[in-house]
Design an enzyme around this catalytic site. Structure first.
Site, PDB file in Angstrom:
ATOM      1  N   PRO A   1       0.832  -1.209   0.000  1.00 34.16           N
ATOM      2  CA  PRO A   1       0.000   0.000   0.000  1.00 34.16           C
ATOM      3  C   PRO A   1       0.866   1.258   0.000  1.00 34.16           C
ATOM      4  O   PRO A   1       1.828   1.359   0.754  1.00 34.16           O
ATOM      5  CB  PRO A   1      -0.803  -0.133   1.298  1.00 34.16           C
ATOM      6  CG  PRO A   1      -0.841  -1.604   1.565  1.00 34.16           C
ATOM      7  CD  PRO A   1       0.495  -2.113   1.102  1.00 34.16           C
ATOM      8  N   GLU A   2       0.513   2.200  -0.866  1.00 37.58           N
ATOM      9  CA  GLU A   2       1.234   3.462  -0.964  1.00 37.58           C
ATOM     10  C   GLU A   2       0.402   4.566  -0.315  1.00 37.58           C
ATOM     11  O   GLU A   2      -0.615   4.299   0.327  1.00 37.58           O
ATOM     12  CB  GLU A   2       1.546   3.760  -2.432  1.00 37.58           C
ATOM     13  CG  GLU A   2       2.375   2.668  -3.089  1.00 37.58           C
ATOM     14  CD  GLU A   2       2.685   2.947  -4.555  1.00 37.58           C
ATOM     15  OE1 GLU A   2       2.685   4.136  -4.958  1.00 37.58           O
ATOM     16  OE2 GLU A   2       2.931   1.988  -5.306  1.00 37.58           O
TER      17      GLU A   2
ATOM     18  N   LYS B   1       4.067   5.827   4.885  1.00 33.86           N
ATOM     19  CA  LYS B   1       3.227   4.653   4.630  1.00 33.86           C
ATOM     20  C   LYS B   1       2.803   3.979   5.934  1.00 33.86           C
ATOM     21  O   LYS B   1       2.249   2.876   5.921  1.00 33.86           O
ATOM     22  CB  LYS B   1       3.983   3.657   3.747  1.00 33.86           C
ATOM     23  CG  LYS B   1       4.341   4.205   2.367  1.00 33.86           C
ATOM     24  CD  LYS B   1       5.131   3.197   1.550  1.00 33.86           C
ATOM     25  CE  LYS B   1       5.572   3.791   0.216  1.00 33.86           C
ATOM     26  NZ  LYS B   1       6.367   2.841  -0.583  1.00 33.86           N
TER      27      LYS B   1
ATOM     28  N   HIS C   1      -5.509 -15.641   8.066  1.00 37.56           N
ATOM     29  CA  HIS C   1      -4.459 -14.632   8.097  1.00 37.56           C
ATOM     30  C   HIS C   1      -4.721 -13.501   9.093  1.00 37.56           C
ATOM     31  O   HIS C   1      -4.088 -12.453   9.017  1.00 37.56           O
ATOM     32  CB  HIS C   1      -4.260 -14.071   6.693  1.00 37.56           C
ATOM     33  CG  HIS C   1      -3.909 -15.125   5.681  1.00 37.56           C
ATOM     34  ND1 HIS C   1      -2.725 -15.846   5.745  1.00 37.56           N
ATOM     35  CD2 HIS C   1      -4.600 -15.604   4.604  1.00 37.56           C
ATOM     36  CE1 HIS C   1      -2.690 -16.711   4.738  1.00 37.56           C
ATOM     37  NE2 HIS C   1      -3.805 -16.589   4.041  1.00 37.56           N
TER      38      HIS C   1
ATOM     39  N   ARG D   1      13.293  -1.861 -10.014  1.00 33.05           N
ATOM     40  CA  ARG D   1      11.842  -1.711  -9.989  1.00 33.05           C
ATOM     41  C   ARG D   1      11.305  -1.531 -11.402  1.00 33.05           C
ATOM     42  O   ARG D   1      11.861  -0.765 -12.189  1.00 33.05           O
ATOM     43  CB  ARG D   1      11.414  -0.519  -9.118  1.00 33.05           C
ATOM     44  CG  ARG D   1      11.890  -0.574  -7.681  1.00 33.05           C
ATOM     45  CD  ARG D   1      11.386  -1.804  -6.936  1.00 33.05           C
ATOM     46  NE  ARG D   1       9.941  -1.862  -6.864  1.00 33.05           N
ATOM     47  CZ  ARG D   1       9.227  -1.298  -5.888  1.00 33.05           C
ATOM     48  NH1 ARG D   1       9.832  -0.621  -4.914  1.00 33.05           N
ATOM     49  NH2 ARG D   1       7.916  -1.423  -5.877  1.00 33.05           N
TER      50      ARG D   1
END
Length: 275
Positions: A2-3, A55, A95, A265
């Site tokens: 997540p950004e 973040k 989870h 990346r």
């Protein structure tokens, strides 16, 4: 991972917790907790607010301590109506690793498939240390064109893509938005900052704000694991122009979108629209 838009969306959802009280804590994965006596120190504490730090999700407690949660690759913070954890629930929810029981709002569940996410209880000094290692918040009033230009000036040898992902410069931008922002600005992400004209710098600044704000308005980007605090997917994946679209036609000019690797990346761009 997540950004900024995804984390900000979760933080916005969690504002409902302000004024609530943590009545209990359950975990089956203590390795993720980076502080001693975590449960003992948070139990009975009132939540004073929830904010984003890069973040990280920061839950401020009334006793001037802060629960710092980093979702890493697959972490999810979900609001739940169920306060207590039963053996049956633990089996059904594979989870689910941490649960904060709340006085008014049921519970806050922390799920994590890959188990990289972390929790930490920080005092003001420790929170300041975490913050000191991060760059400017692009959603803050301090993020101006003047400040943006100053950040570029001391990083002229970096590529646009590397600059946008440099957490010591601008905090919160990751691979998705570091591909989408240059596309919106019509700039090749491989280009060095030192080659940008004043007009191009201004365009990159405007696109940074535009794309982040739009992504937040669409509640983030969901490809696989990301969900907001209500368990729903974001919608910005439906508005992506280049990210993960290598080999497909550009929506503007029909040129085939290319994929390059910058600092290990994947980077996506249109060779015609982005110069």
């Amino acid at each position: 991972m997540p950004e900024l838009p995804e984390v900000q969306t979760i933080v916005n959802d969690l504002q409902i917790l302000t004024g609530d009280t943590i009545t209990g804590f359950w975990t089956n994965f203590t390795k993720a907790i980076k502080s001693d006596d975590f449960e003992e120190k948070i139990k009975g504490q009132k939540i004073a607010g929830v904010k984003r730090l890069g973040k990280n999700i920061v839950i401020e407690l009334a006793n001037d301590t802060f629960i710092v949660a980093h979702l890493k690759m697959t972490g999810k913070l979900l609001l739940s109506n169920q306060k207590l954890i039963t053996s049956n629930q633990k089996i059904q929810t594979k989870h689910l690793h941490h649960v904060f029981s709340l006085q008014k709002n049921g519970a806050l569940e922390f799920h994590d498939i890959r188990k990289f996410a972390t929790l930490e209880l920080a005092d003001k000094k420790r929170l300041s240390e975490i913050e000191s290692g991060k760059g400017i918040n692009p959603l803050s009033k301090e993020f101006t064109l003047k400040k943006f230009t100053e950040l570029i000036e001391v990083r002229k040898n970096k590529s646009i893509k590397s600059f946008l992902m440099d957490q010591t410069a601008i905090s919160g931008i990751g691979n998705i938005y570091a591909s989408e922002i240059p596309y919106d600005a019509k700039l090749n992400p491989i280009r060095k900052l030192q080659t940008l004209s004043e007009t191009e710098r201004k365009s990159l600044f405007k696109s940074t704000l535009k794309i982040l704000v739009k992504a937040i308005s669409k509640r983030g980007t969901s490809f696989s694991d990301y969900r907001d605090a209500k368990g729903k997917k974001g919608e910005f994946q439906n508005y992506l122009k280049v990210y993960k679209k290598a080999g497909k036609s550009c929506a503007k000019c029909a040129t085939i979108i290319e994929k390059n690797v910058i600092e290990q990346r994947s980077t996506f761009h249109c060779p015609t629209c982005q110069q």
